[in-house]
Design a protein around this motif. Structure first.
Motif, PDB file in Angstrom:
ATOM      1  N   PHE A  20       0.823  -1.210   0.000  1.00 25.23           N
ATOM      2  CA  PHE A  20       0.000   0.000   0.000  1.00 25.23           C
ATOM      3  C   PHE A  20       0.856   1.259   0.000  1.00 25.23           C
ATOM      4  O   PHE A  20       0.500   2.256  -0.625  1.00 25.23           O
ATOM      5  CB  PHE A  20      -0.952  -0.001   1.185  1.00 25.23           C
ATOM      6  CG  PHE A  20      -2.263  -0.693   0.900  1.00 25.23           C
ATOM      7  CD1 PHE A  20      -3.261  -0.037   0.206  1.00 25.23           C
ATOM      8  CD2 PHE A  20      -2.489  -1.986   1.317  1.00 25.23           C
ATOM      9  CE1 PHE A  20      -4.465  -0.658  -0.065  1.00 25.23           C
ATOM     10  CE2 PHE A  20      -3.677  -2.621   1.048  1.00 25.23           C
ATOM     11  CZ  PHE A  20      -4.672  -1.962   0.352  1.00 25.23           C
ATOM     12  N   VAL A  21       1.975   1.229   0.703  1.00 28.87           N
ATOM     13  CA  VAL A  21       2.878   2.383   0.678  1.00 28.87           C
ATOM     14  C   VAL A  21       3.433   2.569  -0.732  1.00 28.87           C
ATOM     15  O   VAL A  21       3.519   3.689  -1.234  1.00 28.87           O
ATOM     16  CB  VAL A  21       4.011   2.213   1.711  1.00 28.87           C
ATOM     17  CG1 VAL A  21       5.112   3.236   1.506  1.00 28.87           C
ATOM     18  CG2 VAL A  21       3.452   2.328   3.115  1.00 28.87           C
ATOM     19  N   GLY A  22       3.791   1.476  -1.400  1.00 34.84           N
ATOM     20  CA  GLY A  22       4.256   1.569  -2.781  1.00 34.84           C
ATOM     21  C   GLY A  22       3.182   2.095  -3.714  1.00 34.84           C
ATOM     22  O   GLY A  22       3.451   2.919  -4.593  1.00 34.84           O
ATOM     23  N   ALA A  23       1.943   1.636  -3.514  1.00 35.09           N
ATOM     24  CA  ALA A  23       0.837   2.128  -4.340  1.00 35.09           C
ATOM     25  C   ALA A  23       0.580   3.609  -4.085  1.00 35.09           C
ATOM     26  O   ALA A  23       0.309   4.369  -5.026  1.00 35.09           O
ATOM     27  CB  ALA A  23      -0.426   1.317  -4.055  1.00 35.09           C
ATOM     28  N   LEU A  24       0.693   4.033  -2.835  1.00 34.87           N
ATOM     29  CA  LEU A  24       0.524   5.447  -2.520  1.00 34.87           C
ATOM     30  C   LEU A  24       1.625   6.279  -3.181  1.00 34.87           C
ATOM     31  O   LEU A  24       1.341   7.329  -3.760  1.00 34.87           O
ATOM     32  CB  LEU A  24       0.550   5.660  -1.012  1.00 34.87           C
ATOM     33  CG  LEU A  24       0.504   7.111  -0.542  1.00 34.87           C
ATOM     34  CD1 LEU A  24      -0.857   7.718  -0.870  1.00 34.87           C
ATOM     35  CD2 LEU A  24       0.803   7.196   0.923  1.00 34.87           C
ATOM     36  N   GLY A  29       2.454  10.381  -7.769  1.00 37.42           N
ATOM     37  CA  GLY A  29       3.287  10.838  -8.878  1.00 37.42           C
ATOM     38  C   GLY A  29       4.781  10.801  -8.628  1.00 37.42           C
ATOM     39  O   GLY A  29       5.534  11.437  -9.364  1.00 37.42           O
ATOM     40  N   LEU A  30       5.213  10.074  -7.615  1.00 36.59           N
ATOM     41  CA  LEU A  30       6.649   9.950  -7.377  1.00 36.59           C
ATOM     42  C   LEU A  30       7.289   9.097  -8.471  1.00 36.59           C
ATOM     43  O   LEU A  30       6.612   8.260  -9.082  1.00 36.59           O
ATOM     44  CB  LEU A  30       6.902   9.329  -6.001  1.00 36.59           C
ATOM     45  CG  LEU A  30       6.501  10.179  -4.808  1.00 36.59           C
ATOM     46  CD1 LEU A  30       6.693   9.406  -3.514  1.00 36.59           C
ATOM     47  CD2 LEU A  30       7.292  11.464  -4.765  1.00 36.59           C
ATOM     48  N   PRO A  31       8.552   9.283  -8.736  1.00 34.43           N
ATOM     49  CA  PRO A  31       9.214   8.459  -9.756  1.00 34.43           C
ATOM     50  C   PRO A  31       9.158   6.972  -9.393  1.00 34.43           C
ATOM     51  O   PRO A  31       9.046   6.597  -8.225  1.00 34.43           O
ATOM     52  CB  PRO A  31      10.661   8.959  -9.747  1.00 34.43           C
ATOM     53  CG  PRO A  31      10.612  10.300  -9.123  1.00 34.43           C
ATOM     54  CD  PRO A  31       9.441  10.301  -8.192  1.00 34.43           C
ATOM     55  N   PHE A  32       9.278   6.143 -10.426  1.00 29.36           N
ATOM     56  CA  PHE A  32       9.148   4.700 -10.233  1.00 29.36           C
ATOM     57  C   PHE A  32      10.205   4.163  -9.286  1.00 29.36           C
ATOM     58  O   PHE A  32       9.931   3.280  -8.467  1.00 29.36           O
ATOM     59  CB  PHE A  32       9.224   3.992 -11.593  1.00 29.36           C
ATOM     60  CG  PHE A  32       9.022   2.514 -11.512  1.00 29.36           C
ATOM     61  CD1 PHE A  32       7.799   1.991 -11.153  1.00 29.36           C
ATOM     62  CD2 PHE A  32      10.063   1.641 -11.784  1.00 29.36           C
ATOM     63  CE1 PHE A  32       7.608   0.627 -11.064  1.00 29.36           C
ATOM     64  CE2 PHE A  32       9.880   0.286 -11.710  1.00 29.36           C
ATOM     65  CZ  PHE A  32       8.650  -0.226 -11.346  1.00 29.36           C
ATOM     66  N   THR A  35       9.188   4.583  -5.735  1.00 30.32           N
ATOM     67  CA  THR A  35       8.179   3.591  -5.386  1.00 30.32           C
ATOM     68  C   THR A  35       8.829   2.249  -5.074  1.00 30.32           C
ATOM     69  O   THR A  35       8.447   1.571  -4.117  1.00 30.32           O
ATOM     70  CB  THR A  35       7.175   3.437  -6.540  1.00 30.32           C
ATOM     71  OG1 THR A  35       6.597   4.706  -6.807  1.00 30.32           O
ATOM     72  CG2 THR A  35       6.082   2.462  -6.195  1.00 30.32           C
ATOM     73  N   LEU A  36       9.826   1.880  -5.868  1.00 29.15           N
ATOM     74  CA  LEU A  36      10.519   0.614  -5.641  1.00 29.15           C
ATOM     75  C   LEU A  36      11.301   0.615  -4.337  1.00 29.15           C
ATOM     76  O   LEU A  36      11.552  -0.451  -3.765  1.00 29.15           O
ATOM     77  CB  LEU A  36      11.473   0.311  -6.802  1.00 29.15           C
ATOM     78  CG  LEU A  36      10.822  -0.120  -8.103  1.00 29.15           C
ATOM     79  CD1 LEU A  36      11.874  -0.321  -9.175  1.00 29.15           C
ATOM     80  CD2 LEU A  36      10.030  -1.398  -7.903  1.00 29.15           C
ATOM     81  N   ILE A  37      11.692   1.768  -3.869  1.00 29.25           N
ATOM     82  CA  ILE A  37      12.415   1.852  -2.607  1.00 29.25           C
ATOM     83  C   ILE A  37      11.460   2.000  -1.428  1.00 29.25           C
ATOM     84  O   ILE A  37      11.687   1.431  -0.356  1.00 29.25           O
ATOM     85  CB  ILE A  37      13.426   3.025  -2.650  1.00 29.25           C
ATOM     86  CG1 ILE A  37      14.516   2.715  -3.663  1.00 29.25           C
ATOM     87  CG2 ILE A  37      14.020   3.297  -1.282  1.00 29.25           C
ATOM     88  CD1 ILE A  37      15.457   3.868  -3.924  1.00 29.25           C
TER      89      ILE A  37
END
Length: 91
Positions: A20-24, A29-32, A35-37
């Protein structure tokens, strides 16, 4: 039992919260790569929290059942917190 001979019932919820944190991170609009981190870092921090709150307090052979039950309670609280933050709709 896990690698450390501890039964962690909160393990799936830790992965769920990290997702869910990654989906948020992706939806704002954060860079990919952020999101992976963000997702594994959130999961790692929650894993440390489970270790401190559920397992370190109940060390010893008689504390295995108590530690397992406290990790179950931690997982249930984490599900409830996730539902309060993101709602119950599928993401």
């Amino acid at each position: 039992l896990g690698v450390l001979d501890k039964l962690n019932f909160a393990h799936p919820e830790v992965f769920m919260f990290g997702g869910f944190v990654g989906a948020l991170a992706a939806t704002v609009g954060l860079p990919f790569w952020v999101t992976l981190i963000a997702a594994p870092v959130a999961g790692a921090l929650l894993g440390i929290a489970v270790e401190w709150m559920c397992f370190r307090r109940f060390e010893g052979p008689e504390g295995h059942v108590t530690a397992a039950l406290s990790s179950l309670a931690f997982g249930l609280v984490l599900v409830d917190v996730t539902q309060k933050i993101w709602g119950t709709d599928p993401v």
